[in-house]
Design a protein around this motif. Sequence first.
Motif, PDB file in Angstrom:
ATOM      1  N   ASP A   1     -10.329  13.646  -8.323  1.00 56.80           N
ATOM      2  CA  ASP A   1     -11.014  14.053  -7.091  1.00 56.80           C
ATOM      3  C   ASP A   1     -10.065  14.575  -6.022  1.00 56.80           C
ATOM      4  N   ARG A   2      -8.772  14.488  -6.260  1.00 49.95           N
ATOM      5  CA  ARG A   2      -7.800  14.853  -5.225  1.00 49.95           C
ATOM      6  C   ARG A   2      -7.909  16.299  -4.777  1.00 49.95           C
ATOM      7  N   SER A   3      -8.096  17.226  -5.711  1.00 50.66           N
ATOM      8  CA  SER A   3      -8.145  18.635  -5.306  1.00 50.66           C
ATOM      9  C   SER A   3      -9.345  18.887  -4.392  1.00 50.66           C
ATOM     10  N   LEU A   4     -10.475  18.233  -4.657  1.00 52.46           N
ATOM     11  CA  LEU A   4     -11.646  18.363  -3.797  1.00 52.46           C
ATOM     12  C   LEU A   4     -11.347  17.840  -2.391  1.00 52.46           C
ATOM     13  N   VAL A   5     -10.698  16.690  -2.305  1.00 58.19           N
ATOM     14  CA  VAL A   5     -10.342  16.109  -1.010  1.00 58.19           C
ATOM     15  C   VAL A   5      -9.338  16.997  -0.287  1.00 58.19           C
ATOM     16  N   GLU A   6      -8.358  17.512  -1.007  1.00 61.95           N
ATOM     17  CA  GLU A   6      -7.374  18.398  -0.388  1.00 61.95           C
ATOM     18  C   GLU A   6      -8.040  19.669   0.145  1.00 61.95           C
ATOM     19  N   GLN A   7      -9.003  20.214  -0.595  1.00 62.02           N
ATOM     20  CA  GLN A   7      -9.750  21.387  -0.126  1.00 62.02           C
ATOM     21  C   GLN A   7     -10.532  21.049   1.144  1.00 62.02           C
ATOM     22  N   LYS A   8     -11.128  19.869   1.166  1.00 60.51           N
ATOM     23  CA  LYS A   8     -11.905  19.415   2.322  1.00 60.51           C
ATOM     24  C   LYS A   8     -11.016  19.286   3.546  1.00 60.51           C
ATOM     25  N   ILE A   9      -9.864  18.647   3.391  1.00 63.43           N
ATOM     26  CA  ILE A   9      -8.942  18.477   4.516  1.00 63.43           C
ATOM     27  C   ILE A   9      -8.463  19.841   5.011  1.00 63.43           C
ATOM     28  N   THR A  10      -8.117  20.719   4.094  1.00 62.42           N
ATOM     29  CA  THR A  10      -7.651  22.055   4.462  1.00 62.42           C
ATOM     30  C   THR A  10      -8.733  22.822   5.220  1.00 62.42           C
ATOM     31  N   ALA A  11      -9.978  22.722   4.780  1.00 59.46           N
ATOM     32  CA  ALA A  11     -11.093  23.380   5.474  1.00 59.46           C
ATOM     33  C   ALA A  11     -11.302  22.784   6.866  1.00 59.46           C
ATOM     34  N   ASP A  12     -11.204  21.460   6.986  1.00 55.77           N
ATOM     35  CA  ASP A  12     -11.344  20.810   8.297  1.00 55.77           C
ATOM     36  C   ASP A  12     -10.273  21.321   9.260  1.00 55.77           C
ATOM     37  N   LEU A  13      -9.047  21.445   8.771  1.00 55.77           N
ATOM     38  CA  LEU A  13      -7.960  21.941   9.617  1.00 55.77           C
ATOM     39  C   LEU A  13      -8.208  23.389  10.028  1.00 55.77           C
ATOM     40  N   ALA A  14      -8.685  24.210   9.111  1.00 58.07           N
ATOM     41  CA  ALA A  14      -8.956  25.615   9.420  1.00 58.07           C
ATOM     42  C   ALA A  14     -10.071  25.752  10.457  1.00 58.07           C
TER      43      ALA A  14
ATOM     44  N   LEU B   1       0.838  -1.202   0.000  1.00 61.41           N
ATOM     45  CA  LEU B   1       0.000   0.000   0.000  1.00 61.41           C
ATOM     46  C   LEU B   1       0.876   1.257   0.000  1.00 61.41           C
ATOM     47  N   MET B   2       1.895   1.265   0.872  1.00 59.28           N
ATOM     48  CA  MET B   2       2.785   2.428   0.967  1.00 59.28           C
ATOM     49  C   MET B   2       3.556   2.644  -0.339  1.00 59.28           C
ATOM     50  N   LYS B   3       3.991   1.561  -0.939  1.00 58.47           N
ATOM     51  CA  LYS B   3       4.722   1.659  -2.209  1.00 58.47           C
ATOM     52  C   LYS B   3       3.819   2.230  -3.309  1.00 58.47           C
ATOM     53  N   ALA B   4       2.589   1.746  -3.375  1.00 56.12           N
ATOM     54  CA  ALA B   4       1.659   2.182  -4.428  1.00 56.12           C
ATOM     55  C   ALA B   4       1.203   3.631  -4.258  1.00 56.12           C
ATOM     56  N   THR B   5       1.113   4.103  -3.012  1.00 56.33           N
ATOM     57  CA  THR B   5       0.619   5.459  -2.743  1.00 56.33           C
ATOM     58  C   THR B   5       1.734   6.465  -2.491  1.00 56.33           C
ATOM     59  N   GLY B   6       2.964   5.991  -2.436  1.00 53.91           N
ATOM     60  CA  GLY B   6       4.059   6.876  -2.048  1.00 53.91           C
ATOM     61  C   GLY B   6       3.914   7.334  -0.605  1.00 53.91           C
ATOM     62  N   GLY B   7       3.094   6.610   0.163  1.00 58.02           N
ATOM     63  CA  GLY B   7       2.891   6.931   1.575  1.00 58.02           C
ATOM     64  C   GLY B   7       1.992   8.125   1.830  1.00 58.02           C
ATOM     65  N   LYS B   8       1.269   8.591   0.814  1.00 58.76           N
ATOM     66  CA  LYS B   8       0.425   9.785   0.941  1.00 58.76           C
ATOM     67  C   LYS B   8      -1.053   9.413   0.838  1.00 58.76           C
ATOM     68  N   VAL B   9      -1.838   9.891   1.794  1.00 57.53           N
ATOM     69  CA  VAL B   9      -3.252   9.551   1.849  1.00 57.53           C
ATOM     70  C   VAL B   9      -4.007  10.058   0.619  1.00 57.53           C
ATOM     71  N   THR B  10      -3.618  11.204   0.088  1.00 52.49           N
ATOM     72  CA  THR B  10      -4.327  11.731  -1.083  1.00 52.49           C
ATOM     73  C   THR B  10      -4.154  10.848  -2.311  1.00 52.49           C
ATOM     74  N   ASN B  11      -3.105  10.023  -2.325  1.00 52.18           N
ATOM     75  CA  ASN B  11      -2.921   9.111  -3.451  1.00 52.18           C
ATOM     76  C   ASN B  11      -3.858   7.902  -3.389  1.00 52.18           C
ATOM     77  N   LEU B  12      -4.666   7.815  -2.324  1.00 48.92           N
ATOM     78  CA  LEU B  12      -5.723   6.802  -2.257  1.00 48.92           C
ATOM     79  C   LEU B  12      -6.970   7.262  -3.009  1.00 48.92           C
ATOM     80  N   VAL B  13      -6.995   8.537  -3.360  1.00 47.95           N
ATOM     81  CA  VAL B  13      -8.154   9.160  -3.998  1.00 47.95           C
ATOM     82  C   VAL B  13      -7.938   9.222  -5.504  1.00 47.95           C
ATOM     83  N   TYR B  14      -9.007   8.990  -6.251  1.00 42.18           N
ATOM     84  CA  TYR B  14      -8.933   9.062  -7.711  1.00 42.18           C
ATOM     85  C   TYR B  14      -8.358  10.429  -8.111  1.00 42.18           C
ATOM     86  N   PRO B  15      -7.402  10.473  -9.052  1.00 41.64           N
ATOM     87  CA  PRO B  15      -6.698  11.716  -9.376  1.00 41.64           C
ATOM     88  C   PRO B  15      -7.586  12.935  -9.638  1.00 41.64           C
TER      89      PRO B  15
END
Length: 116
Positions: free
Chosen positions: A70-83, A54-68
């Motif tokens: 859709d990644r920007s939407l997920v990144e926006q969501k995570i950033t908003a949650d943190l804010a 799993l780590m090899k396939a994703t480069g160890g990054k959670v956003t790489n589990l998301v379809y390419p």
Amino acid sequence: MDNAAKRKANLTSRDMLANLPIAFLICTSQGDWEIIFSNQNLPSLLGYASFGDLMKATGGKVTNLVYPTDRSLVEQKITADLANGQVQPFFCQSQLVKEPGYGHIFYVALSAMYSR
């Protein structure tokens, strides 16, 4: 020690993590959202033989589990949650926790119904 206490003492954290009926991971909340840990159900759910695969396939990054696309939407969501300092329901269940060794980290739970 009575029988109930013995049973409780024999149930280790490793046992509990291995047998939870969900797939989950823990990732950092800053930078590249690095995957710190997952139980074996996550690689299994996603079709990988091991956490290492799993780590090899994703480069160890959670956003790489998301379809390419859709990644920007997920990144926006995570950033908003943190804010906001809290997680709003989206595609999984997660909790933001302050951990002494890592700072703020996400505990993330996925189930089969979210992966279809």
